[in-house]
Scaffold this active site. Structure first.
Site, PDB file in Angstrom:
ATOM      1  N   ARG A 186      57.658 -92.153  34.338  1.00 51.75           N
ATOM      2  CA  ARG A 186      57.315 -91.775  35.723  1.00 51.75           C
ATOM      3  C   ARG A 186      55.808 -91.901  35.900  1.00 51.75           C
ATOM      4  O   ARG A 186      55.324 -92.412  36.892  1.00 51.75           O
ATOM      5  CB  ARG A 186      57.793 -90.355  36.015  1.00 51.75           C
ATOM      6  CG  ARG A 186      59.270 -90.238  36.384  1.00 51.75           C
ATOM      7  CD  ARG A 186      60.207 -90.962  35.411  1.00 51.75           C
ATOM      8  NE  ARG A 186      61.592 -90.819  35.740  1.00 51.75           N
ATOM      9  CZ  ARG A 186      62.404 -89.863  35.247  1.00 51.75           C
ATOM     10  NH1 ARG A 186      61.950 -88.981  34.356  1.00 51.75           N
ATOM     11  NH2 ARG A 186      63.660 -89.815  35.604  1.00 51.75           N
ATOM     12  N   ASP A 215      63.038 -95.908  32.002  1.00 51.87           N
ATOM     13  CA  ASP A 215      63.702 -95.156  33.067  1.00 51.87           C
ATOM     14  C   ASP A 215      63.760 -95.986  34.341  1.00 51.87           C
ATOM     15  O   ASP A 215      63.254 -97.113  34.382  1.00 51.87           O
ATOM     16  CB  ASP A 215      62.993 -93.806  33.301  1.00 51.87           C
ATOM     17  CG  ASP A 215      64.004 -92.707  33.631  1.00 51.87           C
ATOM     18  OD1 ASP A 215      64.808 -92.916  34.562  1.00 51.87           O
ATOM     19  OD2 ASP A 215      64.019 -91.667  32.949  1.00 51.87           O
ATOM     20  N   HIS A 285      69.861 -94.546  34.322  1.00 52.76           N
ATOM     21  CA  HIS A 285      68.381 -94.541  34.294  1.00 52.76           C
ATOM     22  C   HIS A 285      67.871 -95.912  33.848  1.00 52.76           C
ATOM     23  O   HIS A 285      66.953 -96.014  33.055  1.00 52.76           O
ATOM     24  CB  HIS A 285      67.859 -93.449  33.354  1.00 52.76           C
ATOM     25  CG  HIS A 285      67.966 -92.061  33.921  1.00 52.76           C
ATOM     26  ND1 HIS A 285      67.016 -91.532  34.757  1.00 52.76           N
ATOM     27  CD2 HIS A 285      68.916 -91.101  33.778  1.00 52.76           C
ATOM     28  CE1 HIS A 285      67.365 -90.284  35.096  1.00 52.76           C
ATOM     29  NE2 HIS A 285      68.519 -90.006  34.519  1.00 52.76           N
ATOM     30  N   ASP A 348      72.257 -89.369  29.961  1.00 52.11           N
ATOM     31  CA  ASP A 348      72.333 -88.341  31.001  1.00 52.11           C
ATOM     32  C   ASP A 348      72.419 -88.977  32.386  1.00 52.11           C
ATOM     33  O   ASP A 348      72.078 -90.147  32.570  1.00 52.11           O
ATOM     34  CB  ASP A 348      71.076 -87.446  30.956  1.00 52.11           C
ATOM     35  CG  ASP A 348      69.798 -88.258  31.144  1.00 52.11           C
ATOM     36  OD1 ASP A 348      69.731 -89.380  30.604  1.00 52.11           O
ATOM     37  OD2 ASP A 348      68.886 -87.792  31.844  1.00 52.11           O
ATOM     38  N   GLU A 349      72.859 -88.175  33.319  1.00 48.60           N
ATOM     39  CA  GLU A 349      72.772 -88.479  34.748  1.00 48.60           C
ATOM     40  C   GLU A 349      73.140 -89.932  35.051  1.00 48.60           C
ATOM     41  O   GLU A 349      72.351 -90.673  35.658  1.00 48.60           O
ATOM     42  CB  GLU A 349      71.338 -88.182  35.235  1.00 48.60           C
ATOM     43  CG  GLU A 349      70.965 -86.721  35.068  1.00 48.60           C
ATOM     44  CD  GLU A 349      69.516 -86.420  35.441  1.00 48.60           C
ATOM     45  OE1 GLU A 349      69.279 -85.349  35.995  1.00 48.60           O
ATOM     46  OE2 GLU A 349      68.631 -87.252  35.170  1.00 48.60           O
ATOM     47  N   TYR A 446      61.739 -76.644  29.837  1.00 55.75           N
ATOM     48  CA  TYR A 446      61.274 -77.729  30.700  1.00 55.75           C
ATOM     49  C   TYR A 446      59.840 -77.390  31.114  1.00 55.75           C
ATOM     50  O   TYR A 446      59.612 -76.620  32.039  1.00 55.75           O
ATOM     51  CB  TYR A 446      62.234 -77.939  31.878  1.00 55.75           C
ATOM     52  CG  TYR A 446      63.271 -79.011  31.536  1.00 55.75           C
ATOM     53  CD1 TYR A 446      63.838 -79.039  30.262  1.00 55.75           C
ATOM     54  CD2 TYR A 446      63.649 -79.996  32.441  1.00 55.75           C
ATOM     55  CE1 TYR A 446      64.755 -80.027  29.908  1.00 55.75           C
ATOM     56  CE2 TYR A 446      64.573 -80.984  32.091  1.00 55.75           C
ATOM     57  CZ  TYR A 446      65.108 -80.993  30.827  1.00 55.75           C
ATOM     58  OH  TYR A 446      66.006 -81.967  30.476  1.00 55.75           O
ATOM     59  N   PHE A 447      58.909 -77.984  30.403  1.00 55.03           N
ATOM     60  CA  PHE A 447      57.502 -77.665  30.637  1.00 55.03           C
ATOM     61  C   PHE A 447      56.933 -78.409  31.849  1.00 55.03           C
ATOM     62  O   PHE A 447      55.750 -78.327  32.128  1.00 55.03           O
ATOM     63  CB  PHE A 447      56.663 -77.955  29.383  1.00 55.03           C
ATOM     64  CG  PHE A 447      56.891 -76.998  28.233  1.00 55.03           C
ATOM     65  CD1 PHE A 447      57.768 -75.926  28.341  1.00 55.03           C
ATOM     66  CD2 PHE A 447      56.206 -77.160  27.032  1.00 55.03           C
ATOM     67  CE1 PHE A 447      57.973 -75.042  27.272  1.00 55.03           C
ATOM     68  CE2 PHE A 447      56.389 -76.288  25.963  1.00 55.03           C
ATOM     69  CZ  PHE A 447      57.283 -75.222  26.083  1.00 55.03           C
ATOM     70  N   ASP A 448      57.805 -79.151  32.541  1.00 58.04           N
ATOM     71  CA  ASP A 448      57.372 -79.672  33.848  1.00 58.04           C
ATOM     72  C   ASP A 448      57.622 -78.627  34.934  1.00 58.04           C
ATOM     73  O   ASP A 448      57.191 -78.812  36.071  1.00 58.04           O
ATOM     74  CB  ASP A 448      58.084 -80.998  34.192  1.00 58.04           C
ATOM     75  CG  ASP A 448      59.603 -80.913  34.148  1.00 58.04           C
ATOM     76  OD1 ASP A 448      60.145 -80.092  33.370  1.00 58.04           O
ATOM     77  OD2 ASP A 448      60.262 -81.678  34.882  1.00 58.04           O
ATOM     78  N   TRP A 497      58.661 -83.930  31.599  1.00 56.45           N
ATOM     79  CA  TRP A 497      58.952 -85.028  32.530  1.00 56.45           C
ATOM     80  C   TRP A 497      57.760 -85.137  33.470  1.00 56.45           C
ATOM     81  O   TRP A 497      57.166 -84.120  33.846  1.00 56.45           O
ATOM     82  CB  TRP A 497      60.240 -84.733  33.304  1.00 56.45           C
ATOM     83  CG  TRP A 497      61.419 -84.531  32.409  1.00 56.45           C
ATOM     84  CD1 TRP A 497      61.984 -83.346  32.044  1.00 56.45           C
ATOM     85  CD2 TRP A 497      62.177 -85.558  31.743  1.00 56.45           C
ATOM     86  NE1 TRP A 497      63.040 -83.570  31.192  1.00 56.45           N
ATOM     87  CE2 TRP A 497      63.178 -84.912  30.992  1.00 56.45           C
ATOM     88  CE3 TRP A 497      62.102 -86.947  31.716  1.00 56.45           C
ATOM     89  CZ2 TRP A 497      64.112 -85.619  30.213  1.00 56.45           C
ATOM     90  CZ3 TRP A 497      63.021 -87.655  30.952  1.00 56.45           C
ATOM     91  CH2 TRP A 497      64.010 -86.983  30.213  1.00 56.45           C
ATOM     92  N   GLU A 499      57.234 -86.762  36.649  1.00 62.39           N
ATOM     93  CA  GLU A 499      57.255 -87.197  38.052  1.00 62.39           C
ATOM     94  C   GLU A 499      56.014 -86.706  38.799  1.00 62.39           C
ATOM     95  O   GLU A 499      55.395 -87.457  39.548  1.00 62.39           O
ATOM     96  CB  GLU A 499      58.500 -86.647  38.765  1.00 62.39           C
ATOM     97  CG  GLU A 499      59.798 -87.323  38.399  1.00 62.39           C
ATOM     98  CD  GLU A 499      60.524 -86.627  37.247  1.00 62.39           C
ATOM     99  OE1 GLU A 499      59.855 -85.946  36.443  1.00 62.39           O
ATOM    100  OE2 GLU A 499      61.758 -86.777  37.159  1.00 62.39           O
TER     101      GLU A 499
END
Ligand code: ACM
Ligand code: ZN
Length: 564
Positions: A186, A215, A285, A348-349, A446-448, A497, A499
């Site tokens: 990202r 991704d 992804h 995933d996803e 999740y450290f984002d 992540w 973004e």
């Protein structure tokens, strides 16, 4: 002895002067992550680390020399002067201050365990593995840094001697897998930033760097058989602005790692006992790849590398016979670059909307006889079929696949390891099925996610609320599992992540000091975990962050967690 707050408070105490009149300060072994046992040796005079100290090592191999040089550099960074390094350990019983001695010994204790003995005349770091030597060095380094307060307070004391209390430390990690992830898709962070990230992991006794390389928003690793993965797939035409999904800045964004650079990262990490696990996402992804090779998607494209934060419906077409070959060809190169036994294949996803409509995918469903049942759709089973091909391929080549917890859907393939991110349920299910798993639940790791409840002065983040206290509180071994099942929980990791994280400075702000809390979850025994002790020692660690100019969040001090 349990490391006491008292000891921490007495760190950085100006005692007197050493032989050449510089001040002596007392160090403390109350470091993060906490060593398993610190026994003080009473009635002995402290070891004085000064310019007469020599770092010695045995056996005289280049790896042990490198470790000695690491310690030399760490000590110089903190103390401001360089302690000499010499090969071989020849102790004359009569001699004083023989120095810091790194010794690899034979034995069957685990290679990450170490023993650190401070006597009046020597500091011994002993292990059966160079990894253990490295962690002993990290502990000594962090003990030296407990003196940093004095350095900050007394700028006149450019250099000083350190008195190390006589202790016997025996230490070993609780979990074998201790990881941090970084998304470079990202937003892209160049090789020097990735090296700094590895330095951050090393300081926290972590041994795995999970590198998210591909991704929808960009493919970031050179693959020689498919040059357009990078010449096309690494470039997006523009990026959405802040949270506005209707916006686009129209500024091309690109970046990728050459194979040579990736190998350099592997080497740099290995020197610090960190294994790099690459992640190549499949079958979802994948829009970065589809932009370059549109014939691999169900609709045939054209596709653009995505410029917004979300998940593309366009994924690899399961009815296209080239797809598995495309993936295994890529994995051939990945296995060549990354010696890690473990290769992360995402999973995933992966939306199923294209597969549901695609005649080729539906023909594949029929060919394989996949049926919807109470548990899974035919398309979930189709993904499971695909993952099985990839898992088998990696296994046949001596590797093991890791996938996000969606790989349980439709039936997990034989050898795969589950990374449980949508809570702990994936890990629990995997353990019950006899598969190893890694805990990365969003609510803790999740450290984002935001660190503070009050977001007014925080940089924009994806959402959520994960203050450091929450990270610290995680119990990796769910009570619902039997002891046998718990043994399948391989370790713990946090994800970053990117973004909403444009700069490496911001990556550090999200990582630090939550990584310190994660490190105690990964390393310390449950009976040792104590947030107030950890909090009391955090300043020693952040003084190292400051030393290297690493950015970190003051949330723990300024906005302690409020009850939810
Ligand atoms: C994930 O956060 N999609 C693994
Ligand atoms: Zn299809």
């Amino acid at each position: 002895m349990k490391p006491s707050l008292l000891l921490a408070a007495s760190a950085a105490l100006l005692l007197s002067a050493c032989s050449d009149d510089r001040p002596i300060v007392e160090a403390s072994f109350d470091v993060i992550p906490c060593p398993q046992a610190i026994d003080t040796i009473p009635g002995r005079t402290d070891y004085i680390l000064d310019r007469n100290t020599v770092i010695r090592y045995t056996p005289e191999t280049s790896e042990m020399e490198r470790h000695a040089l690491f310690l030399q550099q760490y000590a110089e960074d903190i103390l401001g002067y360089r302690i000499p390094v010499k090969p071989g350990i020849a102790i004359k019983p009569s001699s004083k201050n023989n120095g810091i001695l790194l010794r690899l010994e034979k034995g069957d204790t685990q290679s990450e365990a170490y023993d650190l003995l401070v006597s009046t005349d020597q500091v011994w770091i002993t292990s059966t593995g160079t990894a253990g030597i490295f962690y002993g060095i990290q502990t000594l380094r962090k003990a030296l840094a407990t003196t940093s307060q004095l350095k900050a307070q007394d700028s006149g004391a450019q250099t000083y001697c350190v008195s190390l209390p006589t202790v016997h430390i025996t230490d070993a990690p609780r979990f074998a897998y201790r990881g941090m992830h970084l998304d470079v898709c990202r937003h892209f962070f160049p090789i020097d930033s990735v090296k700094t990230y590895i330095d951050m992991l090393a300081l926290h006794n972590m041994n795995t760097f999970h590198w998210h390389l591909t991704d929808d928003q960009g493919w970031r690793i050179e693959i020689k058989q498919y040059p357009e993965l990078t010449s096309i797939g690494s470039i997006r035409k523009g990026t959405m602005i802040a949270r506005d999904f209707s916006s686009n800045d129209s500024i091309p964004y690109s970046g990728y790692f050459t194979q040579e650079e990736a190998r350099e990262i592997v080497r740099y990490a290995a020197e610090r006992h960190i294994e790099v696990i690459p992640e190549i996402e499949m079958p979802g992804h994948m829009q970065g790849a589809l932009a370059a090779y549109p014939q691999l998607g169900c609709t045939g494209g054209p596709y653009d590398v995505i410029g917004w934060w979300g998940i593309s419906d366009d994924v690899l077409c399961m009815g296209n016979p080239e797809v598995v070959k495309f993936c295994t060809n890529i994995l051939d190169e990945i296995m060549d670059i990354f010696p890690s036994k473990y290769i992360h294949i995402g999973g995933d996803e992966c939306p199923k909307v294209r597969w549901e409509k695609c005649p080729k995918c539906q023909a594949k469903v029929r060919e394989l006889g996949l049926k919807k049942d109470k548990q899974f759709s035919a398309e979930q089973r189709l993904q499971s079929w695909f993952t099985r091909q990839i898992d088998d391929y990696l296994t046949a080549h001596g590797h093991t696949a890791i996938g996000w917890d969606e790989i349980l859907e439709g039936g997990i393939s034989d050898n795969a390891i589950v990374m449980s991110w949508r809570g702990t349920e994936g890990a629990i299910e995997a353990a019950r099925q006899g598969h190893h798993s890694i805990m990365v639940p969003t609510a803790y790791f999740y450290f984002d996610y935001y660190q503070r409840k009050n977001r007014e002065h925080e940089p924009l983040a994806i959402g959520g609320y994960v203050p450091i206290e929450k990270v610290y509180s995680f119990n990796p071994l769910p009570e619902v599992l039997t002891d046998e099942e718990k043994s399948y929980i391989w370790g713990v990791q946090a994800n970053i992540w990117t973004e909403y994280i444009h700069t490496f400075n911001h990556v550090q702000y999200m990582a630090l000091p939550r990584m310190a809390a994660l490190a105690e979850v990964q390393w310390c025994q449950p009976e040792q975990k104590d947030y107030s002790r950890f909090f009391g020692q955090l300043g020693h660690l952040t003084s190292i962050y400051d030393l290297y100019g690493w950015r970190w969040s003051r949330q723990a001090y300024e906005e302690p967690m409020t009850d939810e």
